[in-house]
Design a protein around this motif. Structure first.
Motif, PDB file in Angstrom:
ATOM      1  N   VAL A 192       0.828  -1.204   0.000  1.00 52.30           N
ATOM      2  CA  VAL A 192       0.000   0.000   0.000  1.00 52.30           C
ATOM      3  C   VAL A 192       0.865   1.257   0.000  1.00 52.30           C
ATOM      4  CG1 VAL A 192      -1.613   1.366   1.394  1.00 52.30           C
ATOM      5  CG2 VAL A 192      -2.018  -1.072   1.057  1.00 52.30           C
ATOM      6  N   VAL A 193       1.920   1.261   0.808  1.00 54.78           N
ATOM      7  CA  VAL A 193       2.780   2.442   0.899  1.00 54.78           C
ATOM      8  C   VAL A 193       3.529   2.686  -0.418  1.00 54.78           C
ATOM      9  CG1 VAL A 193       4.869   3.346   2.018  1.00 54.78           C
ATOM     10  CG2 VAL A 193       3.000   2.423   3.393  1.00 54.78           C
ATOM     11  N   GLY A 194       3.916   1.608  -1.109  1.00 55.03           N
ATOM     12  CA  GLY A 194       4.527   1.777  -2.423  1.00 55.03           C
ATOM     13  C   GLY A 194       3.590   2.481  -3.391  1.00 55.03           C
ATOM     14  N   VAL A 195       2.312   2.065  -3.379  1.00 53.85           N
ATOM     15  CA  VAL A 195       1.310   2.692  -4.249  1.00 53.85           C
ATOM     16  C   VAL A 195       1.031   4.125  -3.790  1.00 53.85           C
ATOM     17  CG1 VAL A 195      -1.071   2.557  -5.076  1.00 53.85           C
ATOM     18  CG2 VAL A 195       0.291   0.461  -4.818  1.00 53.85           C
ATOM     19  N   LEU A 196       1.042   4.348  -2.480  1.00 55.28           N
ATOM     20  CA  LEU A 196       0.879   5.701  -1.946  1.00 55.28           C
ATOM     21  C   LEU A 196       1.988   6.619  -2.469  1.00 55.28           C
ATOM     22  CD1 LEU A 196      -0.467   7.719   0.044  1.00 55.28           C
ATOM     23  CD2 LEU A 196       1.041   6.789   1.823  1.00 55.28           C
ATOM     24  N   GLY A 197       3.226   6.130  -2.439  1.00 55.18           N
ATOM     25  CA  GLY A 197       4.339   6.909  -2.972  1.00 55.18           C
ATOM     26  C   GLY A 197       4.174   7.196  -4.455  1.00 55.18           C
ATOM     27  N   LEU A 198       3.672   6.215  -5.203  1.00 54.99           N
ATOM     28  CA  LEU A 198       3.418   6.402  -6.634  1.00 54.99           C
ATOM     29  C   LEU A 198       2.396   7.509  -6.857  1.00 54.99           C
ATOM     30  CD1 LEU A 198       3.629   5.426  -9.625  1.00 54.99           C
ATOM     31  CD2 LEU A 198       1.785   3.816  -9.076  1.00 54.99           C
ATOM     32  N   ALA A 199       1.297   7.485  -6.109  1.00 49.73           N
ATOM     33  CA  ALA A 199       0.257   8.506  -6.253  1.00 49.73           C
ATOM     34  C   ALA A 199       0.806   9.893  -5.926  1.00 49.73           C
ATOM     35  CB  ALA A 199      -0.927   8.173  -5.351  1.00 49.73           C
ATOM     36  N   ILE A 200       1.579   9.977  -4.858  1.00 42.14           N
ATOM     37  CA  ILE A 200       2.173  11.267  -4.486  1.00 42.14           C
ATOM     38  C   ILE A 200       3.134  11.739  -5.569  1.00 42.14           C
ATOM     39  CG2 ILE A 200       3.750  12.389  -2.850  1.00 42.14           C
ATOM     40  CD1 ILE A 200       2.447  10.708  -0.648  1.00 42.14           C
ATOM     41  N   GLY A 201       3.885  10.811  -6.153  1.00 45.68           N
ATOM     42  CA  GLY A 201       4.813  11.157  -7.225  1.00 45.68           C
ATOM     43  C   GLY A 201       4.111  11.758  -8.423  1.00 45.68           C
ATOM     44  N   VAL A 202       2.947  11.209  -8.782  1.00 46.06           N
ATOM     45  CA  VAL A 202       2.181  11.748  -9.913  1.00 46.06           C
ATOM     46  C   VAL A 202       1.660  13.141  -9.582  1.00 46.06           C
ATOM     47  CG1 VAL A 202       0.126  11.455 -11.338  1.00 46.06           C
ATOM     48  CG2 VAL A 202       1.520   9.472 -10.754  1.00 46.06           C
ATOM     49  N   LEU A 203       1.208  13.338  -8.356  1.00 45.77           N
ATOM     50  CA  LEU A 203       0.644  14.626  -7.959  1.00 45.77           C
ATOM     51  C   LEU A 203       1.704  15.708  -7.823  1.00 45.77           C
ATOM     52  CD1 LEU A 203      -1.908  13.317  -5.299  1.00 45.77           C
ATOM     53  CD2 LEU A 203      -2.452  14.206  -7.561  1.00 45.77           C
ATOM     54  N   VAL A 204       2.888  15.335  -7.350  1.00 51.23           N
ATOM     55  CA  VAL A 204       3.955  16.322  -7.116  1.00 51.23           C
ATOM     56  C   VAL A 204       4.868  16.475  -8.326  1.00 51.23           C
ATOM     57  CG1 VAL A 204       5.932  16.897  -5.629  1.00 51.23           C
ATOM     58  CG2 VAL A 204       3.871  15.913  -4.627  1.00 51.23           C
ATOM     59  N   GLY A 262      -3.451   7.583  14.152  1.00 52.91           N
ATOM     60  CA  GLY A 262      -3.677   6.238  13.627  1.00 52.91           C
ATOM     61  C   GLY A 262      -3.733   6.162  12.130  1.00 52.91           C
ATOM     62  N   ALA A 263      -3.730   7.327  11.461  1.00 53.69           N
ATOM     63  CA  ALA A 263      -3.838   7.343  10.001  1.00 53.69           C
ATOM     64  C   ALA A 263      -2.509   7.139   9.303  1.00 53.69           C
ATOM     65  CB  ALA A 263      -4.440   8.681   9.547  1.00 53.69           C
ATOM     66  N   LEU A 274      -7.494   2.122   6.955  1.00 60.88           N
ATOM     67  CA  LEU A 274      -7.559   3.570   6.771  1.00 60.88           C
ATOM     68  C   LEU A 274      -6.472   4.041   5.809  1.00 60.88           C
ATOM     69  CD1 LEU A 274      -8.954   6.186   7.614  1.00 60.88           C
ATOM     70  CD2 LEU A 274      -7.407   6.299   9.583  1.00 60.88           C
ATOM     71  N   VAL A 275      -5.260   3.522   5.972  1.00 61.60           N
ATOM     72  CA  VAL A 275      -4.164   3.869   5.064  1.00 61.60           C
ATOM     73  C   VAL A 275      -4.491   3.435   3.640  1.00 61.60           C
ATOM     74  CG1 VAL A 275      -1.726   3.488   4.515  1.00 61.60           C
ATOM     75  CG2 VAL A 275      -2.430   3.778   6.887  1.00 61.60           C
ATOM     76  N   ALA A 276      -5.038   2.224   3.496  1.00 60.99           N
ATOM     77  CA  ALA A 276      -5.403   1.727   2.167  1.00 60.99           C
ATOM     78  C   ALA A 276      -6.495   2.592   1.541  1.00 60.99           C
ATOM     79  CB  ALA A 276      -5.867   0.275   2.270  1.00 60.99           C
ATOM     80  N   ALA A 277      -7.443   3.055   2.361  1.00 65.61           N
ATOM     81  CA  ALA A 277      -8.560   3.845   1.842  1.00 65.61           C
ATOM     82  C   ALA A 277      -8.079   5.174   1.270  1.00 65.61           C
ATOM     83  CB  ALA A 277      -9.590   4.087   2.949  1.00 65.61           C
ATOM     84  N   TYR A 278      -7.243   5.906   2.025  1.00 63.36           N
ATOM     85  CA  TYR A 278      -6.821   7.196   1.468  1.00 63.36           C
ATOM     86  C   TYR A 278      -5.780   7.022   0.367  1.00 63.36           C
ATOM     87  CZ  TYR A 278      -2.871   7.550   4.891  1.00 63.36           C
ATOM     88  OH  TYR A 278      -1.735   7.355   5.640  1.00 63.36           O
ATOM     89  N   THR A 279      -5.109   5.876   0.325  1.00 66.20           N
ATOM     90  CA  THR A 279      -4.215   5.600  -0.806  1.00 66.20           C
ATOM     91  C   THR A 279      -5.016   5.435  -2.090  1.00 66.20           C
ATOM     92  OG1 THR A 279      -2.521   4.569   0.582  1.00 66.20           O
ATOM     93  CG2 THR A 279      -2.530   3.955  -1.737  1.00 66.20           C
TER      94      THR A 279
END
Length: 255
Positions: free
Chosen positions: A157-169, A202-203, A234-239
């Motif tokens: 999940v965190v890898g995908v989170l980093g990917l999403a942030i990379g696209v946005l930034v 907790g998020a 919760l982490v998966a949801a906002y990812t």
């Protein structure tokens, strides 16, 4: 008269294309390998250091440095896309696979699969090594199953989170900074939010990790009062939300 119809590459082709790019970049390969090395070497170091508290578990102690590995997983995700922005290869990627949502989904699936497999093997090895090094009976073992599966899922999940942030930034330095901020800042500032601390602290992925590893440091005051699995959910949801926003941005902006 014949009509030629352009055929867009399917998802499997897009996934194979992303794997070829990922495997060809030495920096990405070695950064990914570092995730496993830090986790396993950390278990040996902590086991030999004698630094665990009496209420620690073998699982929690062995995975002490997995928090560093988790941050690296987020960085890998961000660099996977930011490297293409910096080098200009994203233009070629989108020319080969015009459907931008498919490109991002292929990247996300590849990252999630790689990080899940790598972290599951590394964290299991770290737990077994820690159990072998630590004196029998001194520390409780903890409950490795299904916790190890959840930990591996968190890495994915965190890898995908980093990917999403990379696209946005879009910029490597900014994306890496944003990833680290998401990982750390809510836990640091959670106590300032009063009754909302259980949601704010907790998020964070690091809070979910500490709860899943059953470390003695995972107190409600530090990481919120949500349980391990709700924190992971919760982490998966906002990812998923960030990935959807990233998909829209990728579709609307030039490469």
């Amino acid at each position: 008269m014949s009509t030629l119809t352009a055929r867009h590459p399917g998802f499997r082709e897009a996934l194979a294309f992303e794997w070829a790019k990922f495997a060809s970049l030495r920096s990405t390969r070695w950064t990914t390998v570092t995730i496993g090395l830090v986790t396993v070497v950390g278990a040996v170091f902590v086991g030999l250091s004698g630094s665990l508290q009496p209420d620690d578990t073998v699982l929690g102690g062995s995975l002490t440095l997995s928090v560093v590995s988790l941050m690296i997983a987020g960085v890998v995700g961000a660099l996977t896309i930011c490297g293409e922005y910096a080098s200009g290869t994203l233009t070629s990627t989108l020319a080969a696979v015009p459907r931008r949502g498919r490109v991002l989904l292929a990247k996300a699936v590849l990252l999630a699969g790689l990080l899940y497999g790598l972290s599951l093997v590394a964290c299991t090895a770290a737990y077994l090594l820690g159990g072998a090094i630590l004196e029998d009976g001194t520390y409780a073992q903890g409950e490795p199953m299904p916790a190890l599966l959840g930990i591996a899922g968190l890495f994915a999940v965190v890898g995908v989170l980093g990917l999403a942030i990379g696209v946005l930034v879009r910029h490597s330095a900014g994306a890496v900074t944003a990833v680290i901020a998401v990982m750390l800042l809510p836990s640091l500032f959670g106590p300032l939010f009063g009754d909302m601390q259980r949601w704010v602290a907790g998020a964070t992925p690091t809070a979910a990790l500490e709860k899943l590893t059953q470390t003695a440091d995972a107190s409600p005051e530090a990481v919120g009062s949500l349980g391990a699995w709700p924190s992971l959910a919760l982490v998966a949801a906002y990812t998923v939300v960030l990935l959807a926003l990233a998909t829209q941005r990728l579709r609307r902006r030039d490469a």
